[in-house]
Design an enzyme around this catalytic site. Structure first.
Site, PDB file in Angstrom:
ATOM      1  N   TYR A  55     -44.151  36.200 -92.119  1.00  0.00           N
ATOM      2  CA  TYR A  55     -42.677  35.714 -92.158  1.00  0.00           C
ATOM      3  C   TYR A  55     -41.914  36.733 -90.286  1.00  0.00           C
ATOM      4  O   TYR A  55     -41.238  37.560 -90.877  1.00  0.00           O
ATOM      5  CB  TYR A  55     -42.351  35.281 -92.315  1.00  0.00           C
ATOM      6  CG  TYR A  55     -41.335  34.194 -92.870  1.00  0.00           C
ATOM      7  CD1 TYR A  55     -41.916  33.168 -93.372  1.00  0.00           C
ATOM      8  CD2 TYR A  55     -40.207  34.144 -92.448  1.00  0.00           C
ATOM      9  CE1 TYR A  55     -41.417  31.717 -92.884  1.00  0.00           C
ATOM     10  CE2 TYR A  55     -39.097  32.856 -91.931  1.00  0.00           C
ATOM     11  CZ  TYR A  55     -39.656  31.645 -92.247  1.00  0.00           C
ATOM     12  OH  TYR A  55     -39.113  30.865 -92.100  1.00  0.00           O
ATOM     13  N   TYR A  75     -42.269  28.271 -84.311  1.00  0.00           N
ATOM     14  CA  TYR A  75     -41.909  29.040 -85.686  1.00  0.00           C
ATOM     15  C   TYR A  75     -41.620  26.983 -86.902  1.00  0.00           C
ATOM     16  O   TYR A  75     -41.449  26.073 -86.568  1.00  0.00           O
ATOM     17  CB  TYR A  75     -40.342  28.818 -85.487  1.00  0.00           C
ATOM     18  CG  TYR A  75     -39.472  28.647 -86.904  1.00  0.00           C
ATOM     19  CD1 TYR A  75     -39.814  30.203 -88.166  1.00  0.00           C
ATOM     20  CD2 TYR A  75     -37.858  28.211 -86.825  1.00  0.00           C
ATOM     21  CE1 TYR A  75     -39.225  29.952 -88.816  1.00  0.00           C
ATOM     22  CE2 TYR A  75     -37.769  28.878 -87.856  1.00  0.00           C
ATOM     23  CZ  TYR A  75     -38.238  29.289 -88.477  1.00  0.00           C
ATOM     24  OH  TYR A  75     -37.079  29.627 -89.896  1.00  0.00           O
TER      25      TYR A  75
END
Ligand SMILES: [Zn+2]
Lengths: 129, 380
Positions: B283, B333
């Site tokens: 992440y 994203y």
């Protein structure tokens, strides 16, 4: 996201020029902002306020180069300071070049709205750890 | 009885400035995932939505009347827990086929992740649980939180700006092999160092994209998965550990304690240890998180991840290829979901020019106030 927590004692303290932070009144663990339940001993609403020395160590600092909000025009530093009494808090710095790890001491601008803490290098620095 | 579960359907939209609402994008991804799995709505009896405004409208428009429904708050830290939750429901027999659906319209809404917000935008825009202690100092953005962590990491370990820049340039080289990535122009270390600071010490290319898009994943039991068109991509393990106490301030350990714990948990659950992991999807809302994750999971000793990435270990062909799609810094994203999609594509062998040869096991990990990891794999 915005959970309300009782920090008015802290803010009102700054208006008087005092750095008020909290610890658990039952077991003494640093706990600021004051929790409803102590994470160590479980005491409910047991936080007690005390006046901190204002001495601490600069834990980290970052400098905003982007203006997100008109009331905070860039560039400006945001610091995280660990007080010698244990709590950590966010504040600004009198000088953005203060290095991480430096012993610092609080200057309170009680007349700002809201009142604010700025840390500067602590020349005595006996409190650094 | 075999209680394994597997991904059988994957759908995604384009990522970028699309001018469409999150639920519209989530719906497109859902329809693509059902088509990919060759399933009709009546065969789906579980629904999990993430960052979707109305799970009810989404279900109604797609003929879903599930036996199991969950809707998670919009933070990206919920992606690993979403997969864990759905897998647990399947293993418990509460349902047999779950659609996990995510939609994001932050580009179209004009999100800045630092200018405040209200209502449904507050989770992406507001900052911290105690604004009265943060707002007076202009501590408004999650990027600043990451910048504070990096400055601390530098103080502790001497991580250099060139080392950090290697994350962005490595990911960009991967994105250039991914036709779906938003950013595919060349990015050199000099380009990285020449870009402006946003919140120093973070520069422009340390920040993820802000875009619109949707991703959907269909999970089912392994016995059912074997009847679907694609090779089953199993969820071999999933774990989470929160550090929500004191989460307004960066953690002293860069989340290493939580990462170590969840890493050990999925290794135990799967019987596959770190040496079995062929690629890592990490992440990367901000590039320092990559370093913290590599160290916390034990790929590098504390403080050594910067040099490790700079030496090419995280690149395709390296020790542990990471974010082979270009990640959130370059592909887009989608708060972890595009990384999950990339893990599935790699394990299906659909990685194209960026395929990790012979990939059998891929790990997803998110270091955050709720840290999580999910281990995906093909049958050994
Ligand atoms: Zn206590």
């Amino acid at each position: 996201m915005h959970v309300s927590r009782t920090v008015s004692e802290h803010v009102e303290g700054l208006r008087r020029g005092e750095l008020r932070v909290s610890r658990c009144g039952a077991c003494g663990v640093p706990a600021f902002p004051p929790p409803r339940l102590c994470p160590r001993c479980g005491a409910a609403d047991a936080a007690t306020w005390f006046t901190a020395s204002g001495r601490g160590v600069l834990w980290s600092v970052a400098v905003f180069h982007r203006t997100y909000l008109p009331e905070h025009p860039a560039p400006y530093p945001v610091a995280v300071v660990e007080l010698v009494e244990g709590p950590r808090l966010v504040a600004t710095l009198t000088d953005p070049t203060v290095p991480v790890g430096c012993a610092v001491i609080a200057e309170i601008d009680a007349r700002a709205d809201p009142p604010r803490i700025a840390f500067r290098p602590d020349d005595h620095e006996g409190a650094a750890r | 009885m075999d209680t394994s579960v597997a991904v059988v359907g994957l759908g995604s939209t384009a990522y970028g400035a699309l001018g469409r609402r999150a639920d519209d994008l989530a719906g497109e991804a859902l329809r693509a995932a059902l088509a990919d799995a060759r399933l009709v709505p009546g065969e789906v009896d579980g629904l999990l939505t993430h960052r979707v405004d109305s799970y009810e409208a989404l279900a109604a428009e797609h003929g879903l009347d599930p036996a199991w429904t969950a809707a998670l708050p919009p933070e990206g830290r919920m992606t690993g827990p979403a997969l864990q939750l759905a897998a647990t429901a399947l293993r418990a027999g509460q349902c047999h086929t779950v659609a996990l659906v995510y939609g994001n319209d932050s580009r179209t809404r004009g999100a800045t992740y630092g200018s405040g917000g209200s209502g449904s935008t507050a989770a992406g825009e507001g900052y911290g649980t105690t604004p009265a202690l943060l707002a007076p100092y202009g501590m408004t953005s999650p990027g600043a939180f990451s910048a504070l962590m990096l400055a601390r990491h530098r103080y502790r370990y001497g991580t250099t700006e060139r080392q950090l820049g290697a994350v962005a340039t490595t990911w960009r080289a991967h994105a250039r092999l991914n036709p779906a990535a938003m950013r595919r122009d060349v990015l050199t270390v000099d380009d990285y160092l020449g870009a402006r600071f946003v919140v120093e010490p973070l520069r422009l290319f340390d920040y993820c994209q802000i875009n619109d898009g949707g991703v959907a994943v269909v999970l089912t039991t392994l016995d059912r998965a074997r009847d679907r068109p694609h090779v089953p991509v199993q969820v071999l393990g999933a774990a989470q550990r929160a550090r929500l106490t004191g989460s307004d301030l960066p953690p002293d350990d860069f989340w290493a304690g939580a990462l170590g714990e969840v890493g050990r948990a999925v290794a135990r659950a799967s019987g596959r240890d770190r040496d079995a992991v062929d690629a890592l999807m990490v992440y990367d809302n901000f590039s320092p998180n990559v370093l913290f994750t590599l160290e916390g999971l034990g790929w590098c000793a504390p403080g050594e991840a910067g040099g490790w990435v700079e030496d090419g270990h995280a690149a395709l062909g390296g020790t542990l290829p990471c974010n082979t799609s270009g990640g959130q810094l370059s592909e887009g994203y989608l708060q972890g979901w595009a990384l999950v999609a990339e893990a599935v594509r790699q394990l299906r062998g659909d990685g194209g020019a960026r395929q990790v040869p012979g990939a059998r096991t891929i790990q997803y990990a998110c270091a955050a106030p709720v840290t999580s990891t999910v281990l995906f794999g093909r049958e050994a």
